[in-house]
Scaffold this motif. Structure first.
Motif, short mmCIF file in Angstrom:
data_model
loop_
_atom_site.label_atom_id
_atom_site.label_comp_id
_atom_site.label_asym_id
_atom_site.label_seq_id
_atom_site.Cartn_x
_atom_site.Cartn_y
_atom_site.Cartn_z
N VAL A 154 -21.08 40.73 6.71
CA VAL A 154 -22.45 40.97 6.28
C VAL A 154 -23.19 41.75 7.38
O VAL A 154 -22.90 41.56 8.55
CB VAL A 154 -23.19 39.63 5.96
CG1 VAL A 154 -23.30 38.75 7.18
CG2 VAL A 154 -24.54 39.86 5.35
N VAL A 155 -24.07 42.64 6.96
CA VAL A 155 -24.93 43.38 7.88
C VAL A 155 -26.36 43.00 7.54
O VAL A 155 -26.77 43.10 6.38
CB VAL A 155 -24.73 44.91 7.75
CG1 VAL A 155 -25.77 45.67 8.54
CG2 VAL A 155 -23.31 45.30 8.20
N LEU A 156 -27.12 42.54 8.53
CA LEU A 156 -28.50 42.12 8.29
C LEU A 156 -29.52 43.18 8.68
O LEU A 156 -30.61 43.21 8.15
CB LEU A 156 -28.79 40.82 9.05
CG LEU A 156 -27.94 39.62 8.65
CD1 LEU A 156 -28.29 38.41 9.50
CD2 LEU A 156 -28.09 39.32 7.17
N GLY A 157 -29.20 44.01 9.65
CA GLY A 157 -30.11 45.07 10.06
C GLY A 157 -31.20 44.62 11.02
O GLY A 157 -31.75 45.44 11.75
N THR A 158 -31.52 43.33 11.02
CA THR A 158 -32.51 42.80 11.96
C THR A 158 -32.02 41.45 12.47
O THR A 158 -31.17 40.82 11.85
CB THR A 158 -33.89 42.59 11.29
OG1 THR A 158 -33.76 41.59 10.26
CG2 THR A 158 -34.44 43.86 10.70
N GLY A 159 -32.59 41.03 13.57
CA GLY A 159 -32.26 39.73 14.13
C GLY A 159 -31.77 39.86 15.55
O GLY A 159 -31.44 40.95 16.03
N ARG A 160 -31.74 38.74 16.23
CA ARG A 160 -31.29 38.71 17.63
C ARG A 160 -29.77 38.85 17.66
O ARG A 160 -29.06 38.12 16.99
CB ARG A 160 -31.73 37.42 18.30
CG ARG A 160 -33.24 37.39 18.47
CD ARG A 160 -33.71 36.07 19.05
NE ARG A 160 -35.15 36.09 19.15
CZ ARG A 160 -35.80 36.34 20.28
NH1 ARG A 160 -35.16 36.55 21.40
NH2 ARG A 160 -37.12 36.35 20.29
N ARG A 161 -29.34 39.79 18.47
CA ARG A 161 -27.92 40.10 18.56
C ARG A 161 -27.26 39.42 19.76
O ARG A 161 -27.93 39.14 20.76
CB ARG A 161 -27.72 41.61 18.63
CG ARG A 161 -28.02 42.26 17.28
CD ARG A 161 -28.06 43.77 17.34
NE ARG A 161 -28.10 44.38 16.03
CZ ARG A 161 -29.13 44.36 15.19
NH1 ARG A 161 -30.24 43.75 15.54
NH2 ARG A 161 -29.06 44.94 14.01
N LEU A 162 -25.98 39.20 19.63
CA LEU A 162 -25.22 38.60 20.72
C LEU A 162 -25.38 39.45 21.98
O LEU A 162 -25.69 38.94 23.05
CB LEU A 162 -23.74 38.48 20.33
CG LEU A 162 -22.81 37.91 21.40
CD1 LEU A 162 -23.24 36.53 21.86
CD2 LEU A 162 -21.38 37.87 20.87
N PHE A 163 -25.18 40.76 21.84
CA PHE A 163 -25.38 41.67 22.97
C PHE A 163 -26.51 42.61 22.59
O PHE A 163 -26.32 43.55 21.83
CB PHE A 163 -24.10 42.44 23.28
CG PHE A 163 -22.96 41.54 23.65
CD1 PHE A 163 -23.01 40.78 24.81
CD2 PHE A 163 -21.86 41.41 22.83
CE1 PHE A 163 -21.97 39.93 25.16
CE2 PHE A 163 -20.81 40.56 23.17
CZ PHE A 163 -20.87 39.82 24.33
N ALA A 164 -27.67 42.34 23.12
CA ALA A 164 -28.87 43.10 22.78
C ALA A 164 -28.85 44.47 23.43
O ALA A 164 -28.10 44.73 24.38
CB ALA A 164 -30.11 42.32 23.23
N GLU A 165 -29.71 45.35 22.94
CA GLU A 165 -29.84 46.69 23.50
C GLU A 165 -30.15 46.57 25.00
O GLU A 165 -30.92 45.72 25.42
CB GLU A 165 -30.97 47.44 22.80
CG GLU A 165 -31.06 48.89 23.21
CD GLU A 165 -32.08 49.65 22.39
OE1 GLU A 165 -32.64 50.62 22.94
OE2 GLU A 165 -32.32 49.28 21.23
N GLY A 166 -29.51 47.41 25.78
CA GLY A 166 -29.71 47.39 27.22
C GLY A 166 -28.73 46.50 27.95
O GLY A 166 -28.76 46.42 29.18
#
Length: 196
Positions: A154-166
């Protein structure tokens, strides 16, 4: 001890609120419970059971600790006694002792040093569930020994990710991959050491 992350993630890396619609609504997250559709996946249940029953306990961030305590202590489930009886190490700068859950130890102050000390202690695996901020703080320091990720189709497009940007660039070795009947892939990864 080894430090092992065991988490559910989406194809786009979201780990926020997999179990319940009200689990984690930070930042207006409205997709909570996204993993519940495949909650009866026998291969996932078997893998989590195998991993968690062989471990020495849990290493959790404050938010996950409080959520797990609040939810599982209200459920009539075999997880309740197992969680109550297991040692739990809690990384937090805001909680104070005594912690409300039995067998809980607060890791305040220099959490990475405390985790490094735990890793040098003989014993089984300490498992991190949820606890995204804790994972992101320990991974660049080489304090996570393995990731076991249940990747949901599944792809949600939003939400807190395991490895965030940066997040710092990190390479991993795939150690195991098992597709399940519901489309989940259980994947094991070990961070690649800089000299490897």
């Amino acid at each position: 001890m080894r430090i092992v992350v065991i988490n559910h993630v989406t194809l786009d890396g979201v780990m926020q609120g997999p179990g319940r619609s009200d689990e984690d609504t930070r930042d207006g997250f409205a997709h909570g419970g996204w993993a519940a559709e495949r909650a009866g996946d026998e291969a996932v249940t078997r893998e989590w059971g195998r991993r968690l029953s062989a471990g020495s306990g849990y290493l959790l961030g404050r938010r996950t600790y409080q959520d797990v305590l609040a939810y599982w202590n209200t459920q009539d489930s075999p997880f309740r006694d197992a969680l109550d009886n297991a040692p739990k190490y809690v990384a937090s700068s805001t909680l104070t002792e005594p912690l409300p859950w039995p067998h809980s130890t607060l890791l305040g102050g220099d959490v990475p040093s405390a985790v490094a000390e735990l890793r040098n202690t003989p014993g089984g695996d300490l498992h991190i569930m949820g606890s995204g901020a804790l994972i992101r703080s320990l991974t660049p320091l080489g304090l996570i020994d393995e990731f076991v990720l249940c990747v949901h189709p599944v792809v949600l497009g939003t939400g807190r990710r395991l490895f965030a940007e940066g997040f710092a660039s990190t390479a991993f070795h795939l150690t195991d991959a098992t597709p399940t009947a519901t489309g989940i892939v259980i994947a094991g990864y070990r961070p690649r050491l800089p000299h490897a």
